[in-house]
Motif scaffolding. Structure first.
Motif, mmCIF file in Angstrom:
data_model
loop_
_atom_site.group_PDB
_atom_site.id
_atom_site.type_symbol
_atom_site.label_atom_id
_atom_site.label_comp_id
_atom_site.label_asym_id
_atom_site.label_seq_id
_atom_site.Cartn_x
_atom_site.Cartn_y
_atom_site.Cartn_z
ATOM 1 N N VAL A 41 29.905 34.811 40.563
ATOM 2 C CA VAL A 41 31.348 34.952 40.345
ATOM 3 C C VAL A 41 32.028 35.612 41.539
ATOM 4 C CG1 VAL A 41 33.089 35.883 38.757
ATOM 5 C CG2 VAL A 41 30.922 35.061 37.865
ATOM 6 N N GLY A 42 31.280 36.434 42.288
ATOM 7 C CA GLY A 42 31.861 37.113 43.437
ATOM 8 C C GLY A 42 32.355 38.513 43.128
ATOM 9 N N VAL A 43 31.686 39.213 42.203
ATOM 10 C CA VAL A 43 32.048 40.583 41.861
ATOM 11 C C VAL A 43 30.779 41.428 41.923
ATOM 12 C CG1 VAL A 43 34.028 39.921 40.435
ATOM 13 C CG2 VAL A 43 31.775 40.098 39.384
ATOM 14 N N THR A 44 30.893 42.686 41.485
ATOM 15 C CA THR A 44 29.745 43.567 41.458
ATOM 16 C C THR A 44 29.061 43.516 40.096
ATOM 17 O OG1 THR A 44 31.140 45.429 40.783
ATOM 18 C CG2 THR A 44 30.827 45.075 43.149
ATOM 19 N N ARG A 55 34.917 46.662 27.898
ATOM 20 C CA ARG A 55 35.804 47.692 28.423
ATOM 21 C C ARG A 55 36.935 47.092 29.240
ATOM 22 N NH1 ARG A 55 30.796 50.173 29.592
ATOM 23 N NH2 ARG A 55 31.053 49.611 31.793
ATOM 24 N N THR A 56 36.635 46.055 30.021
ATOM 25 C CA THR A 56 37.653 45.373 30.813
ATOM 26 C C THR A 56 37.472 43.875 30.666
ATOM 27 O OG1 THR A 56 36.243 45.414 32.779
ATOM 28 C CG2 THR A 56 37.801 47.254 32.484
ATOM 29 N N ASP A 57 38.489 43.128 31.083
ATOM 30 C CA ASP A 57 38.474 41.668 31.061
ATOM 31 C C ASP A 57 38.821 41.150 32.447
ATOM 32 O OD1 ASP A 57 37.755 41.333 28.409
ATOM 33 O OD2 ASP A 57 39.831 41.490 27.714
ATOM 34 N N PRO A 58 38.212 40.055 32.864
ATOM 35 C CA PRO A 58 38.554 39.493 34.179
ATOM 36 C C PRO A 58 39.979 38.956 34.193
ATOM 37 C CG PRO A 58 37.094 38.019 32.987
ATOM 38 C CD PRO A 58 37.172 39.271 32.183
ATOM 39 N N ARG A 59 40.566 38.956 35.366
ATOM 40 C CA ARG A 59 41.937 38.503 35.521
ATOM 41 C C ARG A 59 42.039 37.623 36.752
ATOM 42 N NH1 ARG A 59 45.366 41.748 36.976
ATOM 43 N NH2 ARG A 59 47.157 41.159 35.719
ATOM 44 N N GLY A 60 43.013 36.724 36.708
ATOM 45 C CA GLY A 60 43.309 35.886 37.862
ATOM 46 C C GLY A 60 42.195 34.907 38.177
ATOM 47 N N ARG A 61 41.892 34.815 39.457
ATOM 48 C CA ARG A 61 40.888 33.866 39.933
ATOM 49 C C ARG A 61 39.501 34.213 39.393
ATOM 50 N NH1 ARG A 61 39.755 28.790 41.213
ATOM 51 N NH2 ARG A 61 38.146 28.625 42.828
ATOM 52 N N LYS A 62 39.191 35.513 39.288
ATOM 53 C CA LYS A 62 37.884 35.913 38.769
ATOM 54 C C LYS A 62 37.731 35.492 37.311
ATOM 55 C CE LYS A 62 36.849 37.740 42.624
ATOM 56 N NZ LYS A 62 36.842 39.170 42.856
ATOM 57 N N ARG A 63 38.800 35.510 36.558
ATOM 58 C CA ARG A 63 38.722 35.084 35.158
ATOM 59 C C ARG A 63 38.398 33.593 35.060
ATOM 60 N NH1 ARG A 63 41.078 37.010 30.319
ATOM 61 N NH2 ARG A 63 41.359 35.377 28.752
ATOM 62 N N GLU A 64 39.027 32.805 35.911
ATOM 63 C CA GLU A 64 38.773 31.366 35.899
ATOM 64 C C GLU A 64 37.332 31.053 36.285
ATOM 65 O OE1 GLU A 64 40.492 27.319 38.082
ATOM 66 O OE2 GLU A 64 41.437 29.270 38.404
ATOM 67 N N LEU A 65 36.820 31.724 37.343
ATOM 68 C CA LEU A 65 35.442 31.481 37.763
ATOM 69 C C LEU A 65 34.451 31.929 36.690
ATOM 70 C CD1 LEU A 65 35.647 32.653 41.492
ATOM 71 C CD2 LEU A 65 35.579 30.313 40.634
ATOM 72 N N TYR A 66 34.718 33.084 36.061
ATOM 73 C CA TYR A 66 33.806 33.586 35.038
ATOM 74 C C TYR A 66 33.806 32.670 33.820
ATOM 75 C CZ TYR A 66 31.407 37.076 32.150
ATOM 76 O OH TYR A 66 30.522 37.735 31.349
ATOM 77 N N THR A 67 34.978 32.141 33.447
ATOM 78 C CA THR A 67 35.052 31.240 32.299
ATOM 79 C C THR A 67 34.310 29.939 32.571
ATOM 80 O OG1 THR A 67 37.215 32.189 31.753
ATOM 81 C CG2 THR A 67 36.646 30.089 30.719
#
Length: 434
Positions: A41-44, A55-67
């Motif tokens: 996904v490109g995160v840690t 605790r948190t939810d992905p947003r923006g481009r990271k949300r689309e890639l994770y989905t």
């Protein structure tokens, strides 16, 4: 003139993201670790744990890639079996691979047996099989031979080699992907076109100088973005004459109000708002890029939203949970009054290389000058200490010596006595009676 901006009802309506427990179940079913999901996904890895715990939810481009990544994980077990226990994903993956070719039976020799009774484990070569037609009977003209000739096999063509892009092509691809967006973001941070272009070019030049590190970074765009933001928000630019004044404001009143409100924030709050609302990073990633803790980034975001709501009329009537979506739309719709087109990637890359060569030559020249000066000093310096001669001084009060002086009577007597009695020794100074 005000402009109406349509807001989205919710991000969940655009992208169907599974529940946190379902995210963890899909990852465990595919036997993937947090580090593997983070690399895809490109995160840690800490961000992936935070997403799976809720605790948190992905947003923006990271949300689309994770989905999309979770959708692929959910579709993968259906091909190989029902989704259930971990490990079935690898079984399904093995089932998708083509089976190996069956072993080819050995051809019997002319002297060996050819009957079915002697070789029951393999069919006779002359007997037709369902998937093999009967061989043609030899004619009278054809030569008879016990050894059958196999058809000549053509050599398999080697697979076409796909050229691997070099460092220059990879850098040009990264520049084409992110340079324009980063220039627009730097303009929103500073309000100056020249400073925005300069910050982005400086960031990409530094990325090209340290390309092995950038190429292996999980988020190369974030690496360049952090350098560009740091350079654009440097307080030393206020002492430069070219960057003391802002550019002309946008033509639209709504864009002018938005830009003025954004520039009125402190640099830390301005950067936090742009990363969270403009770029679409989640709160932990925003805190990491701004080198702050997550609570500190949250407080900065709350204060920045309150200050922007006081200055932007469209933002004052929107609930708190909808302000991020509205700000994102406003940032996207803002039209700068200046051209923000960056220079070509080859020019930026060549300028960095040229600047590196100039610095290298200047360093070598300075080193050569120091070496020559040191050698000349060692050759001409004295090897022992020579004290300097004291300069002469004039003494007053002493009469000048003009020549021999005339003797007085007493002087004449002493002169004659010394000449008449020239004996030496103690008797000379002993008194005597005359």
């Amino acid at each position: 003139m005000t402009r109406s901006v349509e807001t989205t009802s919710s991000e969940d309506s655009e992208l169907s993201l599974p529940a946190p427990k379902e995210r963890r179940r899909l990852r465990e079913a595919a036997e993937l670790t947090h580090d593997e999901v983070a690399a895809a996904v490109g995160v840690t890895a800490a961000t992936v744990r935070s997403w799976e715990s809720g605790r948190t939810d992905p947003r923006g481009r990271k949300r689309e890639l994770y989905t999309q990544f979770l959708a692929r994980l959910s579709d993968r077990p259906q091909d190989g079996g029902p989704a259930g226990a971990p490990g079935e994903a690898k079984t399904a993956r093995a089932a998708e691979e083509p089976a190996a070719d069956p072993p080819v039976p050995d051809r019997p020799t002319p002297d060996g047996p050819t009957s079915d009774t002697q070789a029951p484990d393999r069919p006779a070569l002359d007997r037709p099989t369902p998937d093999r037609p009967a061989p043609d009977r030899p004619t009278a003209d054809a030569p008879t031979s016990d050894a059958r000739t196999e058809p000549e096999r053509l050599p398999a063509e080697p697979p076409a080699r796909v050229p691997v892009p070099g460092p220059a092509e990879a850098f040009d691809g990264l520049y084409a992907l992110a340079a324009r967006d980063l220039t627009r973001q730097a303009y929103l941070l500073t309000g100056r076109r020249a400073l925005a272009l300069e910050a982005v070019e400086k960031a990409f030049v530094q990325a090209w100088d340290r390309w092995p590190e950038v190429a292996t970074d999980p988020d190369p765009v974030g690496w360049v973005r952090a350098i560009a933001y740091e350079y654009a928000l440097s307080p030393w630019h206020r002492f430069r004459r070219a960057h003391r004044h802002l550019d002309k404001p946008p033509a639209e009143p709504a864009d002018r109000i938005l830009l003025d409100a954004l520039l009125s924030l402190s640099p830390a709050n301005r950067r936090t708002v742009l990363l969270y609302d403009g770029v679409g990073l989640d709160l932990p990633d925003t805190a990491a890029e701004t080198e702050a803790t997550t609570p500190t980034a949250g407080h900065r975001l709350v204060h920045a939203h309150a200050d922007l709501a006081d200055r932007i009329p469209e933002l004052a009537d929107v609930p708190l949970e909808k302000q991020s979506a509205l700000l994102r739309d406003l940032f996207t719709a803002l039209r700068p009054p200046v051209d923000l087109e960056p220079r070509p990637a080859a020019v930026v890359r060549g300028g960095g290389e040229r600047r590196t060569r100039l610095w290298t030559r200047a360093t070598l020249s300075l080193t050569a000058m120091i070496a020559v000066s040191t050698s000349y000093t060692l050759m001409t310096a004295p090897t022992r200490y020579e004290p300097p001669l004291a300069p002469g001084e004039s003494v007053s009060g002493v009469p000048p010596l003009a020549g021999p002086q005339q003797l007085t009577e007493r002087g004449k007597q002493l002169h004659d006595k010394l000449r008449a009695d020239p004996q030496a020794g103690p008797a000379r100074i002993a008194p005597r009676i005359e």
